[in-house]
Motif scaffolding. Structure first.
Motif, PDB file in Angstrom:
ATOM      1  N   ASP A  26     -12.962  -4.128  -2.118  1.00 12.33           N
ATOM      2  CA  ASP A  26     -12.549  -5.000  -3.196  1.00 12.33           C
ATOM      3  C   ASP A  26     -12.134  -3.998  -4.263  1.00 12.33           C
ATOM      4  N   LYS A  27     -12.634  -2.920  -4.740  1.00  9.42           N
ATOM      5  CA  LYS A  27     -12.168  -1.943  -5.813  1.00  9.42           C
ATOM      6  C   LYS A  27     -10.578  -1.360  -5.245  1.00  9.42           C
ATOM      7  N   LEU A  28     -10.475  -1.266  -3.993  1.00 13.43           N
ATOM      8  CA  LEU A  28      -9.141  -0.713  -3.582  1.00 13.43           C
ATOM      9  C   LEU A  28      -8.208  -1.791  -3.613  1.00 13.43           C
ATOM     10  N   GLY A  29      -8.489  -3.036  -3.198  1.00  7.14           N
ATOM     11  CA  GLY A  29      -7.721  -4.131  -3.526  1.00  7.14           C
ATOM     12  C   GLY A  29      -7.177  -4.398  -4.614  1.00  7.14           C
ATOM     13  N   VAL A  30      -8.168  -4.308  -5.835  1.00  9.08           N
ATOM     14  CA  VAL A  30      -7.802  -4.559  -7.117  1.00  9.08           C
ATOM     15  C   VAL A  30      -6.891  -3.590  -7.814  1.00  9.08           C
ATOM     16  N   GLU A  31      -7.228  -2.264  -7.231  1.00  7.49           N
ATOM     17  CA  GLU A  31      -6.390  -1.135  -7.812  1.00  7.49           C
ATOM     18  C   GLU A  31      -4.764  -1.228  -7.235  1.00  7.49           C
ATOM     19  N   ILE A  32      -4.620  -1.858  -5.865  1.00  3.99           N
ATOM     20  CA  ILE A  32      -3.209  -2.029  -5.876  1.00  3.99           C
ATOM     21  C   ILE A  32      -2.660  -3.474  -6.120  1.00  3.99           C
ATOM     22  N   SER A  44     -10.154  -5.938   3.950  1.00  3.87           N
ATOM     23  CA  SER A  44     -10.622  -6.135   5.306  1.00  3.87           C
ATOM     24  C   SER A  44      -9.786  -6.611   6.392  1.00  3.87           C
ATOM     25  N   ARG A  45      -9.100  -7.554   6.154  1.00  3.34           N
ATOM     26  CA  ARG A  45      -8.168  -8.121   7.164  1.00  3.34           C
ATOM     27  C   ARG A  45      -7.106  -7.006   7.649  1.00  3.34           C
ATOM     28  N   TYR A  46      -6.857  -6.163   6.670  1.00  5.14           N
ATOM     29  CA  TYR A  46      -5.704  -4.989   7.100  1.00  5.14           C
ATOM     30  C   TYR A  46      -6.504  -3.783   7.813  1.00  5.14           C
ATOM     31  N   GLU A  47      -7.715  -3.759   7.407  1.00  5.54           N
ATOM     32  CA  GLU A  47      -8.804  -2.881   8.292  1.00  5.54           C
ATOM     33  C   GLU A  47      -8.667  -3.286   9.821  1.00  5.54           C
ATOM     34  N   SER A  48      -9.412  -4.442   9.687  1.00  3.27           N
ATOM     35  CA  SER A  48      -9.486  -5.157  11.005  1.00  3.27           C
ATOM     36  C   SER A  48      -8.364  -5.496  12.171  1.00  3.27           C
ATOM     37  N   GLY A  49      -7.098  -5.406  11.393  1.00  5.21           N
ATOM     38  CA  GLY A  49      -6.118  -5.720  12.184  1.00  5.21           C
ATOM     39  C   GLY A  49      -5.630  -7.033  12.208  1.00  5.21           C
ATOM     40  N   VAL A  50      -6.154  -8.113  11.676  1.00  9.45           N
ATOM     41  CA  VAL A  50      -5.904  -9.240  11.572  1.00  9.45           C
ATOM     42  C   VAL A  50      -4.287  -9.455  10.772  1.00  9.45           C
ATOM     43  N   HIS A  51      -4.267  -8.780   9.739  1.00 15.36           N
ATOM     44  CA  HIS A  51      -2.872  -8.614   9.224  1.00 15.36           C
ATOM     45  C   HIS A  51      -2.552  -7.261   8.939  1.00 15.36           C
ATOM     46  N   GLU A  52      -1.270  -6.944   9.034  1.00 14.01           N
ATOM     47  CA  GLU A  52      -0.615  -5.602   8.700  1.00 14.01           C
ATOM     48  C   GLU A  52       0.150  -5.860   7.381  1.00 14.01           C
ATOM     49  N   PRO A  53      -0.188  -5.155   6.615  1.00  9.89           N
ATOM     50  CA  PRO A  53       0.382  -5.455   5.225  1.00  9.89           C
ATOM     51  C   PRO A  53       1.921  -4.925   5.279  1.00  9.89           C
ATOM     52  N   SER A  58       1.823  -0.855   2.044  1.00  9.24           N
ATOM     53  CA  SER A  58       1.108   0.326   2.641  1.00  9.24           C
ATOM     54  C   SER A  58       1.530   1.604   1.705  1.00  9.24           C
ATOM     55  N   GLU A  59       2.499   1.530   0.870  1.00  8.78           N
ATOM     56  CA  GLU A  59       2.750   2.705  -0.218  1.00  8.78           C
ATOM     57  C   GLU A  59       2.007   2.553  -1.249  1.00  8.78           C
ATOM     58  N   LYS A  60       1.508   1.324  -1.838  1.00  8.06           N
ATOM     59  CA  LYS A  60       0.580   1.308  -2.775  1.00  8.06           C
ATOM     60  C   LYS A  60      -0.803   1.619  -2.341  1.00  8.06           C
ATOM     61  N   LEU A  61      -1.291   1.232  -1.001  1.00  7.89           N
ATOM     62  CA  LEU A  61      -2.455   1.759  -0.516  1.00  7.89           C
ATOM     63  C   LEU A  61      -2.512   3.583  -0.513  1.00  7.89           C
ATOM     64  N   ALA A  62      -1.306   3.933  -0.130  1.00  7.42           N
ATOM     65  CA  ALA A  62      -1.249   5.317   0.041  1.00  7.42           C
ATOM     66  C   ALA A  62      -1.474   6.027  -1.202  1.00  7.42           C
ATOM     67  N   ARG A  63      -0.689   5.509  -2.137  1.00  9.87           N
ATOM     68  CA  ARG A  63      -1.068   6.321  -3.712  1.00  9.87           C
ATOM     69  C   ARG A  63      -2.517   6.231  -4.109  1.00  9.87           C
ATOM     70  N   ALA A  64      -2.924   4.998  -3.832  1.00 11.48           N
ATOM     71  CA  ALA A  64      -4.316   4.693  -4.366  1.00 11.48           C
ATOM     72  C   ALA A  64      -5.453   5.605  -3.651  1.00 11.48           C
ATOM     73  N   LEU A  65      -5.088   5.727  -2.223  1.00 12.96           N
ATOM     74  CA  LEU A  65      -5.978   6.706  -1.411  1.00 12.96           C
ATOM     75  C   LEU A  65      -5.659   8.153  -1.382  1.00 12.96           C
ATOM     76  N   LYS A  66      -4.532   8.331  -2.080  1.00 16.65           N
ATOM     77  CA  LYS A  66      -3.858   9.887  -2.199  1.00 16.65           C
ATOM     78  C   LYS A  66      -3.737  10.457  -0.704  1.00 16.65           C
ATOM     79  N   VAL A  67      -2.942   9.783  -0.041  1.00 15.72           N
ATOM     80  CA  VAL A  67      -2.631  10.091   1.555  1.00 15.72           C
ATOM     81  C   VAL A  67      -1.061   9.820   1.445  1.00 15.72           C
ATOM     82  N   PRO A  68      -0.417  10.542   2.352  1.00 12.69           N
ATOM     83  CA  PRO A  68       0.749  10.181   2.744  1.00 12.69           C
ATOM     84  C   PRO A  68       1.015   8.748   3.358  1.00 12.69           C
ATOM     85  N   THR A  69       2.111   8.094   3.216  1.00 12.37           N
ATOM     86  CA  THR A  69       2.039   6.822   3.797  1.00 12.37           C
ATOM     87  C   THR A  69       1.968   6.764   5.234  1.00 12.37           C
TER      88      THR A  69
END
Length: 118
Positions: A26-32, A44-53, A58-69
């Motif tokens: 939930d915190k990750l989602g709000v952060e992006i 959860s849907r992104y992680e489970s593979g139900v949906h791919e963003p 994906s770029e926002k997730l990478a920035r929030a998690l401090k990993v390369p896209t």
């Protein structure tokens, strides 16, 4: 009932990066920028593979998690781990690693002499 493991490469990498960062879904989602009422379910849907963003998410997730896209899409586990540490190297170290790899491949005949081309 245990949690299912992600069925997609993207989902697996996202979950690994999120857990490594210690950020709840939930915190990750709000952060992006996702709505706080649906953030956890969307991640959860992104992680489970139900949906791919979309790639922009994906770029926002990478920035929030401090990993390369690219980490999310890398299908080689060793290379994915390498991508995580690459950003910590100095520019000179990155250049040196490039030379070492190029010379090693050239000496084994796995890379044609491509220096200076491009």
């Amino acid at each position: 009932m245990g949690r299912k493991e992600p069925v997609t490469l993207f989902g697996r990498r996202l979950r690994q990066a999120r857990r490594r960062a210690g950020i709840p879904q939930d915190k990750l989602g709000v952060e992006i920028g996702l709505d706080e009422h649906t953030a956890s379910a969307r991640i959860s849907r992104y992680e489970s593979g139900v949906h791919e963003p979309p790639f922009e998410v994906s770029e926002k997730l990478a920035r929030a998690l401090k990993v390369p896209t690219a980490y999310f899409y890398c299908d080689n586990d060793e290379l994915a781990e390498f991508l995580l540490v690459w950003r910590y190297l100095l520019k000179a170290d990155k250049r040196e690693i490039g030379y070492v790899i190029e010379n090693r491949l050239l000496s084994k005949g796995l890379l044609g002499n491509q220096r200076g081309k491009g």
